[in-house]
Design an enzyme around this catalytic site. Structure first.
Site, PDB file in Angstrom:
ATOM      1  N   GLU A 189      35.638  22.537  49.099  1.00  0.00           N
ATOM      2  CA  GLU A 189      35.278  22.254  47.704  1.00  0.00           C
ATOM      3  C   GLU A 189      33.840  21.744  47.662  1.00  0.00           C
ATOM      4  OE1 GLU A 189      37.885  19.380  45.798  1.00  0.00           O
ATOM      5  OE2 GLU A 189      36.286  18.793  44.421  1.00  0.00           O
ATOM      6  N   ARG A 200      27.648  17.639  41.810  1.00  0.00           N
ATOM      7  CA  ARG A 200      27.174  16.305  41.423  1.00  0.00           C
ATOM      8  C   ARG A 200      25.677  16.175  41.571  1.00  0.00           C
ATOM      9  NH1 ARG A 200      31.902  12.824  44.226  1.00  0.00           N
ATOM     10  NH2 ARG A 200      33.529  14.158  43.387  1.00  0.00           N
ATOM     11  N   LYS A 215      45.442  17.863  40.949  1.00  0.00           N
ATOM     12  CA  LYS A 215      44.859  16.832  41.801  1.00  0.00           C
ATOM     13  C   LYS A 215      45.468  15.483  41.385  1.00  0.00           C
ATOM     14  CE  LYS A 215      40.153  14.983  42.424  1.00  0.00           C
ATOM     15  NZ  LYS A 215      38.715  15.331  42.322  1.00  0.00           N
TER      16      LYS A 215
HETATM   17  C1  3PG Z   1      36.585  13.410  44.461  1.00  0.00           C
HETATM   18  O1  3PG Z   1      35.601  13.885  43.980  1.00  0.00           O
HETATM   19  O2  3PG Z   1      37.653  14.003  44.454  1.00  0.00           O
HETATM   20  C2  3PG Z   1      36.504  12.042  45.042  1.00  0.00           C
HETATM   21  O3  3PG Z   1      35.354  11.381  44.668  1.00  0.00           O
HETATM   22  C3  3PG Z   1      36.592  12.072  46.513  1.00  0.00           C
HETATM   23  O4  3PG Z   1      36.945  10.815  46.914  1.00  0.00           O
HETATM   24  P1  3PG Z   1      36.625  10.320  48.385  1.00  0.00           P
HETATM   25  O5  3PG Z   1      35.122  10.253  48.464  1.00  0.00           O
HETATM   26  O6  3PG Z   1      37.265   8.957  48.476  1.00  0.00           O
HETATM   27  O7  3PG Z   1      37.187  11.295  49.366  1.00  0.00           O
END
Ligand code: 3PG
Length: 219
Positions: A50, A54, A138
């Site tokens: 994925e 951002r 999710k």
């Molecule tokens: C996401 O975008 O799904 C989360 O910010 C990921 O979270 P993590 O950095 O704790 O894995």
């Protein structure tokens, strides 16, 4: 992954996640580093990736991975609007992840046969996703939204729903999430630490991916 028969992308994604139920996040802005990170993850056994939108050039990073690698399933994450969803699908995204549930993105993805994983953290959100026709969501942010006990409670009520916990998942708690039959995969950024990506330490990323695969194999 939705209420209709699985389309070709959905079936391929389901098969990959059944073999290695972990989805690493790539947040890299630099296309060359994004490609090397994706290759390092694949070398460790993780082939569903994925790319999170951002930063200004994140979509270009996703496009570069799609153009320069083979045999990966590459999706776009942090998709916030329908326009963004359409744009990443036009660029080749094979699945879409959002932090929350937006109905028009869900309906578009269902129409197009694109797997869509909207973030959910309440029973109401899971139920809305179910009513729209989604059968996988999710669970975000997994650790703050109640972790494994909350997912167990959701799974008891939403027996057809499958979950992808993301947010606070790590090698330390991966096995606890994967122990739940309703969990199709866990997502996370722990597999692509910023320091390793910036230092070009791709061997470290491959090691983290291999570790996740070996934890998943004990499922
Ligand atoms: C996401 O975008 O799904 C989360 O910010 C990921 O979270 P993590 O950095 O704790 O894995």
């Amino acid at each position: 992954m939705n209420s209709q028969t699985l389309g070709p992308i959905e079936a391929q994604l389901a098969a990959r996640l059944a073999a290695a139920p972990v989805v690493p996040l790539i947040g890299e802005n630099d296309a060359a580093r994004a490609i090397e990170t994706a290759r390092a993850l694949a070398a460790g056994g993780l082939s569903v990736i994925e790319v999170v939108l951002r930063s200004s050039d994140a979509q270009k990073g996703m496009e570069a991975i799609l153009a320069e690698t083979e045999d990966l399933i590459v999706g776009a994450g942090t998709v916030l609007t329908l326009d963004q969803a359409k744009s990443v699908v036009a660029s080749g995204a094979q699945f879409i992840v959002s932090p929350g549930l937006v109905d028009d993105i869900a309906l578009y993805c269902l129409d197009e046969g694109i797997p869509f994983f909207p973030g959910t953290m309440t029973a109401g959100e899971v139920q809305r996703a179910y009513a729209l026709g989604l059968r996988a969501v999710k669970f975000f942010p997994a650790s703050l939204a109640g972790g494994v006990p909350m997912l167990k409670a959701f799974s008891a009520v939403f027996s057809e729903m499958r979950f992808m916990p993301t947010g606070g998942v790590s090698a330390g708690n991966l096995s606890e999430f994967l122990a739940l039959p309703s969990v199709i995969a866990c997502g996370g950024s722990w597999l692509t630490p910023k320091a390793a990506v910036e230092a070009g330490d791709y061997a470290a990323i491959t090691r983290l991916a291999s570790e996740a695969v070996s934890i998943a194999q004990q499922r």
